[in-house]
Write a protein that holds these residues in place. Structure first.
Motif, PDB file in Angstrom:
ATOM      1  N   THR A  71       0.920  -1.221   0.015  1.00  0.00           N
ATOM      2  CA  THR A  71      -0.101  -0.202  -0.070  1.00  0.00           C
ATOM      3  C   THR A  71       0.699   1.462  -0.053  1.00  0.00           C
ATOM      4  O   THR A  71       0.483   2.283  -0.708  1.00  0.00           O
ATOM      5  CB  THR A  71      -0.854  -0.049   1.208  1.00  0.00           C
ATOM      6  N   LEU A  72       2.064   1.321   0.617  1.00  0.00           N
ATOM      7  CA  LEU A  72       3.065   2.288   0.980  1.00  0.00           C
ATOM      8  C   LEU A  72       3.189   2.531  -0.660  1.00  0.00           C
ATOM      9  O   LEU A  72       3.450   3.668  -1.003  1.00  0.00           O
ATOM     10  CB  LEU A  72       4.007   1.913   1.761  1.00  0.00           C
ATOM     11  N   LEU A  73       3.958   1.336  -1.403  1.00  0.00           N
ATOM     12  CA  LEU A  73       4.585   1.659  -2.544  1.00  0.00           C
ATOM     13  C   LEU A  73       3.391   2.402  -3.512  1.00  0.00           C
ATOM     14  O   LEU A  73       3.617   3.296  -4.497  1.00  0.00           O
ATOM     15  CB  LEU A  73       4.917   0.316  -3.082  1.00  0.00           C
ATOM     16  N   ASN A  74       2.231   1.674  -3.486  1.00  0.00           N
ATOM     17  CA  ASN A  74       1.122   2.299  -4.289  1.00  0.00           C
ATOM     18  C   ASN A  74       0.981   3.781  -3.973  1.00  0.00           C
ATOM     19  O   ASN A  74       0.600   4.557  -5.143  1.00  0.00           O
ATOM     20  CB  ASN A  74      -0.175   1.605  -4.024  1.00  0.00           C
ATOM     21  N   THR A  75       0.884   4.157  -2.846  1.00  0.00           N
ATOM     22  CA  THR A  75       0.786   5.562  -2.520  1.00  0.00           C
ATOM     23  C   THR A  75       1.789   6.602  -2.885  1.00  0.00           C
ATOM     24  O   THR A  75       1.420   7.544  -3.360  1.00  0.00           O
ATOM     25  CB  THR A  75       0.397   5.869  -0.963  1.00  0.00           C
ATOM     26  N   LEU A  76       2.919   6.267  -2.584  1.00  0.00           N
ATOM     27  CA  LEU A  76       4.091   6.924  -3.200  1.00  0.00           C
ATOM     28  C   LEU A  76       4.081   7.218  -4.783  1.00  0.00           C
ATOM     29  O   LEU A  76       4.184   8.362  -5.053  1.00  0.00           O
ATOM     30  CB  LEU A  76       5.451   6.240  -2.824  1.00  0.00           C
ATOM     31  N   LEU A  77       3.876   5.951  -5.628  1.00  0.00           N
ATOM     32  CA  LEU A  77       3.787   6.083  -6.731  1.00  0.00           C
ATOM     33  C   LEU A  77       2.465   6.623  -7.396  1.00  0.00           C
ATOM     34  O   LEU A  77       2.534   7.071  -8.424  1.00  0.00           O
ATOM     35  CB  LEU A  77       3.937   4.565  -7.329  1.00  0.00           C
ATOM     36  N   GLY A  78       1.625   6.551  -6.494  1.00  0.00           N
ATOM     37  CA  GLY A  78       0.261   7.341  -7.192  1.00  0.00           C
ATOM     38  C   GLY A  78      -0.345   6.535  -8.039  1.00  0.00           C
ATOM     39  O   GLY A  78      -1.171   6.963  -8.891  1.00  0.00           O
ATOM     40  N   GLU A  79      -0.348   5.012  -7.786  1.00  0.00           N
ATOM     41  CA  GLU A  79      -1.033   4.050  -8.919  1.00  0.00           C
ATOM     42  C   GLU A  79      -0.783   2.638  -8.144  1.00  0.00           C
ATOM     43  O   GLU A  79      -0.171   2.680  -7.370  1.00  0.00           O
ATOM     44  CB  GLU A  79      -0.251   3.903 -10.111  1.00  0.00           C
ATOM     45  N   GLU A  80      -1.791   1.919  -8.647  1.00  0.00           N
ATOM     46  CA  GLU A  80      -1.951   0.507  -8.092  1.00  0.00           C
ATOM     47  C   GLU A  80      -0.679  -0.339  -8.664  1.00  0.00           C
ATOM     48  O   GLU A  80      -0.919  -1.276  -9.610  1.00  0.00           O
ATOM     49  CB  GLU A  80      -3.277  -0.070  -8.443  1.00  0.00           C
ATOM     50  N   ARG A  81       0.334  -0.317  -8.133  1.00  0.00           N
ATOM     51  CA  ARG A  81       1.411  -0.932  -8.880  1.00  0.00           C
ATOM     52  C   ARG A  81       1.619  -2.502  -8.244  1.00  0.00           C
ATOM     53  O   ARG A  81       2.147  -3.178  -8.841  1.00  0.00           O
ATOM     54  CB  ARG A  81       2.850  -0.058  -8.616  1.00  0.00           C
TER      55      ARG A  81
END
Length: 455
Positions: free
Chosen positions: A242-252
């Motif tokens: 969730t942290l990665l997705n929030t930082l990138l601004g996309e559902e990675r």
């Protein structure tokens, strides 16, 4: 008498702007005959002119014609050598960005006697003509490839001289002393010393310190150039994906309440504060009998070792679970000189007194004074502060290295060779080896330093 001294007499041409369709494209022509070959194709105010008499670095609006065919209306600029990028006579033609127009202008130039430039040939001519040394020529490629402010600044420092001027000065001193030592070999029976051994050792100390600093800076330089690796670590279900997705601004990354959802590392890059960060979401650390998940955890541990910054993520709502702190404590103790930030996730509803308590628990567990960052990867709380901390880490690292940052793998290898040669010479000196053997190591160091700038 002209001071142009091109090592290749051909006049070359090529498109200097990026491939693809755009509003404007620039075609560069360089060589001794650049003015003579372009002049028949260019009409200024409806008349042919001799470009060799054109005012340097002044834009001329006109037309490119071949036979009676109008190819395009262009803006043409003349640079008289050696006051050009290649130190040769150069003409730059700014035309419309049509693929057809670019091809037709190149065809017309080739029909006049130009040759298509090879990849990197303009920069190679600048180097061969003494316009720049080899390290600066390599910096041109880094500037073109730069994707962030930090990459651009690092390449610009190298283009302007960077550490090459200091290395050249040290190399000249080493050459002087080596020459004096080699002179002693011409008078073996006189038993004289032209080179002060104390001065030699002092100079070697100075050079070794400089080389060691440059060698050590390569880790930072390589990270800035390729993207600073940031590993997101922790046990399962603490919110790493969730942290990665929030930082990138996309559902990675896939997010699920099921333990062990992330079974492999997931990487992506993001620009923050002028730096390119490469975030790596790792598999949750835990004991498992699942073969595939175990392989993912081993790969995660490998990525943690490669990271320059580590983000240790904890679930603030279940911090008392021993395995969470155990895994983070293990990574904390093995972090070495790398920076590790501890993040308490899912903390959006924590009262102040509970936050103070968790602060104390972490400080006691990790035996550190640094406070954790309270974040909520789901709501975005604390993300701005986290980004500020990441930028601050890199700003401090850059400040500590000052201007002495190596990002080129070739330079790094040559610096290591020079450093090892001086270390070998010092060992030989302590063992009482003869002057001729000592100068072999010194010559190796001199050659390695010189190869960085192409001397």
């Amino acid at each position: 008498m002209s001071i142009l001294h091109s090592f290749n007499k051909d006049t070359i041409c090529a498109v200097a702007t990026a491939p693809g369709v755009g509003g404007i494209a620039v075609i560069r022509v360089s060589g001794a005959d650049a003015f003579r070959l372009v002049s028949p194709l260019f009409l200024y105010r409806g008349k042919a002119i001799d470009l060799s008499g054109a005012k340097p670095r002044t834009a001329l609006y006109g037309e490119i014609m071949e036979a009676d065919e109008l190819i395009d209306e262009v803006i043409l600029t003349c640079f008289h050598g050696p006051h050009s990028f290649t130190a040769e006579h150069t003409v730059e033609i700014a035309c419309h960005g049509s693929i057809y127009i670019r091809r037709r202008i190149l065809e017309a130039l080739i029909n006049q006697g130009c040759r298509l430039a090879q990849p990197g040939e303009f920069t190679r001519r600048a180097y061969l003509n003494g316009r720049m040394d080899l390290s600066r020529a390599e910096a041109v490629a880094d500037i073109i490839a730069s994707e962030s402010k930090a990459q651009h600044q690092m390449a610009m420092k190298q283009l302007r001289g960077g550490y090459s001027e200091e290395l050249n000065a040290l190399r000249e001193e080493l050459l002087r002393l080596t020459g004096l030592m080699e002179l002693e070999l011409d008078f073996p029976e006189e038993d004289v010393e032209f080179a002060d051994r104390t001065e030699l050792l002092a100079l070697c100390d100075q050079i070794e310190l400089k080389l060691k600093k440059l060698i050590d800076s390569y880790r930072l330089g390589n990270a800035v150039k390729r993207g600073i690796p940031v590993a997101i670590v922790g046990t399962t279900n603490v919110g790493k994906s969730t942290l990665l997705n929030t930082l990138l601004g996309e559902e990675r990354a896939i997010v699920s309440d099921i333990h062990g959802t992330t079974r492999d590392t997931i990487e992506d890059t993001m620009h923050i504060g002028g730096y390119l960060f490469r975030f790596v979401d790792t598999a949750g650390l835990r004991e498992t009998d699942d073969t595939i998940e175990s392989l993912g955890i081993e790969r995660s541990r490998s990525k943690i070792k490669e990271a320059d910054i580590i983000l240790g993520v904890l679930d603030a709502t279940r911090l008392e679970e021993a395995n969470q702190l155990d895994h983070i404590r293990e990574i904390w103790l093995k972090r070495g000189e790398r920076t590790m930030l501890v993040l308490l996730n899912k903390s959006e509803n924590l009262p102040e007194d509970e936050r103070n308590h968790l602060d104390q628990v972490l400080c006691d567990s990790l035996d550190c004074s640094e406070k954790p960052l309270f974040i909520s990867a789901r709501s975005g709380e604390g993300m701005d502060q986290l980004k500020e901390e990441l930028v601050k880490i890199m700003d401090c690292a850059q400040a500590n290295e000052a201007d002495l940052i190596v990002s080129n793998a070739r330079h790094h290898q040559l610096l290591r060779e020079a450093y090892d040669a001086l270390q070998h010479m010092r060992s030989g000196f302590d063992m009482g080896l003869s002057t001729d053997l000592l100068t072999l190591d010194l010559r190796h160091a001199i050659t390695s330093i010189g190869e960085i700038t192409g001397r």
